[in-house]
Design a protein around this motif. Structure first.
Motif, PDB file in Angstrom:
ATOM      1  N   SER A  57       0.798  -1.223   0.000  1.00  0.00           N
ATOM      2  CA  SER A  57       0.000   0.000   0.000  1.00  0.00           C
ATOM      3  C   SER A  57       0.828   1.269   0.000  1.00  0.00           C
ATOM      4  O   SER A  57       0.435   2.279   0.586  1.00  0.00           O
ATOM      5  N   TYR A  77      -8.632  -5.963  -1.860  1.00  0.00           N
ATOM      6  CA  TYR A  77      -7.932  -6.912  -0.995  1.00  0.00           C
ATOM      7  C   TYR A  77      -6.540  -6.381  -0.677  1.00  0.00           C
ATOM      8  O   TYR A  77      -5.801  -5.967  -1.575  1.00  0.00           O
ATOM      9  N   HIS A  79      -3.099  -7.052   2.407  1.00  0.00           N
ATOM     10  CA  HIS A  79      -2.630  -7.829   3.546  1.00  0.00           C
ATOM     11  C   HIS A  79      -2.999  -7.124   4.848  1.00  0.00           C
ATOM     12  O   HIS A  79      -2.970  -5.896   4.945  1.00  0.00           O
ATOM     13  N   GLU A  80      -3.322  -7.912   5.834  1.00  0.00           N
ATOM     14  CA  GLU A  80      -3.804  -7.375   7.105  1.00  0.00           C
ATOM     15  C   GLU A  80      -2.793  -6.448   7.779  1.00  0.00           C
ATOM     16  O   GLU A  80      -3.172  -5.532   8.518  1.00  0.00           O
ATOM     17  N   GLU A  82      -1.191  -4.080   6.566  1.00  0.00           N
ATOM     18  CA  GLU A  82      -1.219  -2.716   6.036  1.00  0.00           C
ATOM     19  C   GLU A  82      -2.642  -2.184   5.875  1.00  0.00           C
ATOM     20  O   GLU A  82      -2.877  -1.244   5.118  1.00  0.00           O
ATOM     21  N   GLN A  83      -3.561  -2.733   6.617  1.00  0.00           N
ATOM     22  CA  GLN A  83      -4.950  -2.304   6.443  1.00  0.00           C
ATOM     23  C   GLN A  83      -5.156  -0.840   6.792  1.00  0.00           C
ATOM     24  O   GLN A  83      -6.039  -0.180   6.241  1.00  0.00           O
ATOM     25  N   ALA A 107     -11.324   2.062   3.606  1.00  0.00           N
ATOM     26  CA  ALA A 107     -10.742   0.818   4.098  1.00  0.00           C
ATOM     27  C   ALA A 107     -10.914  -0.309   3.087  1.00  0.00           C
ATOM     28  O   ALA A 107     -11.844  -0.312   2.265  1.00  0.00           O
ATOM     29  N   ALA A 108     -10.010  -1.270   3.136  1.00  0.00           N
ATOM     30  CA  ALA A 108     -10.116  -2.448   2.285  1.00  0.00           C
ATOM     31  C   ALA A 108     -11.359  -3.254   2.658  1.00  0.00           C
ATOM     32  O   ALA A 108     -11.841  -3.214   3.796  1.00  0.00           O
ATOM     33  N   GLN A 110     -11.443  -6.715   2.047  1.00  0.00           N
ATOM     34  CA  GLN A 110     -10.997  -8.042   2.451  1.00  0.00           C
ATOM     35  C   GLN A 110      -9.527  -7.961   2.840  1.00  0.00           C
ATOM     36  O   GLN A 110      -8.748  -7.242   2.205  1.00  0.00           O
ATOM     37  N   LEU A 111      -9.152  -8.712   3.871  1.00  0.00           N
ATOM     38  CA  LEU A 111      -7.768  -8.768   4.319  1.00  0.00           C
ATOM     39  C   LEU A 111      -7.143 -10.088   3.889  1.00  0.00           C
ATOM     40  O   LEU A 111      -7.736 -11.160   4.072  1.00  0.00           O
TER      41      LEU A 111
END
Length: 212
Positions: A57, A77, A79-80, A82-83, A107-108, A110-111
């Motif tokens: 991100s 989508y 990765h969690e 860098e949410q 916000a995303a 899906q993680l």
């Protein structure tokens, strides 16, 4: 059979990838800039976009996320790890460069975690490849023998590690464990510049020689 199209976008010429399958479904990877162009390219194909996947991100990979997401009403989508980065210019780096717009996305949806991911008819493997950033991931399409790796590995080079959360040894370990272990014939698509292969990088990449 997959078709991958590469679009270098924005001031840093970040590679955005559109991947189409035989059913006409499409994945959008790293829409970093020029959202209207990405939308136009998808609409020219009459393809069905299913999701936006982010290798990481940093601002040059996420600048057009909301433009594309909202136009097609598709999930994002990431990765969690860098949410929180999508909406924070200090984390995604856009606040570091005067004259460039601050990047703030919603916000995303899906993680991502390591393992297999199925979206429509697409099946791919998510490999966590940190080092350039904490949440960097690579998308491995085994049947098509292609991998989209973000800023982890480049032709003849590796991703920078001087940004927040970067670590050189972690990056080199990610490359050796997760990318150079792919079959030599895999095509590796990086976040910037031309594609490469594991075979080429094992033979020619000076940053990888002697690492253990």
């Amino acid at each position: 059979m997959l078709e991958i199209r590469t679009y270098p976008l924005g001031p840093i010429q970040t590679n955005c990838y559109l991947i189409f399958n035989r059913d006409g479904e499409c994945l959008v990877i790293d829409p970093g800039e020029e959202g209207d162009r990405i939308i136009a390219e998808i609409e020219k194909t009459n393809g069905e976009p299913l999701a936006i996947l982010l290798t990481h991100s940093h601002f040059d990979h996420i600048g057009a996320v909301d433009r594309v997401r909202n136009h097609f009403d598709i999930p994002v989508y990431i990765h969690e790890a860098e949410q929180a980065w999508l909406g924070n210019p200090d984390l995604n780096g856009s606040s570091r460069y005067p004259g460039l717009p601050l990047v703030r996305n919603e916000a995303a949806d899906q993680l991502l975690q390591e393992g297999e991911l199925k979206i429509g008819s697409f099946r791919l493997e998510i490999r966590h490849t940190p080092g350039h950033s904490p949440g960097s991931v690579s998308f491995i399409f085994h049947e098509a023998q292609l991998a989209v790796v973000g800023d982890t590995l480049f032709r003849g080079s590796i991703g920078r590690t001087d940004l927040p959360g970067g670590d050189t040894r972690t990056l080199l370990q990610s490359i050796h464990d997760n990318l150079l272990t792919l079959d030599d014939e895999f095509i590796i698509y990086p976040g910037h510049g031309p594609s490469t292969t594991p075979e080429e990088e094992k033979d020619m990449n000076p940053f990888l020689n002697g690492f253990s």
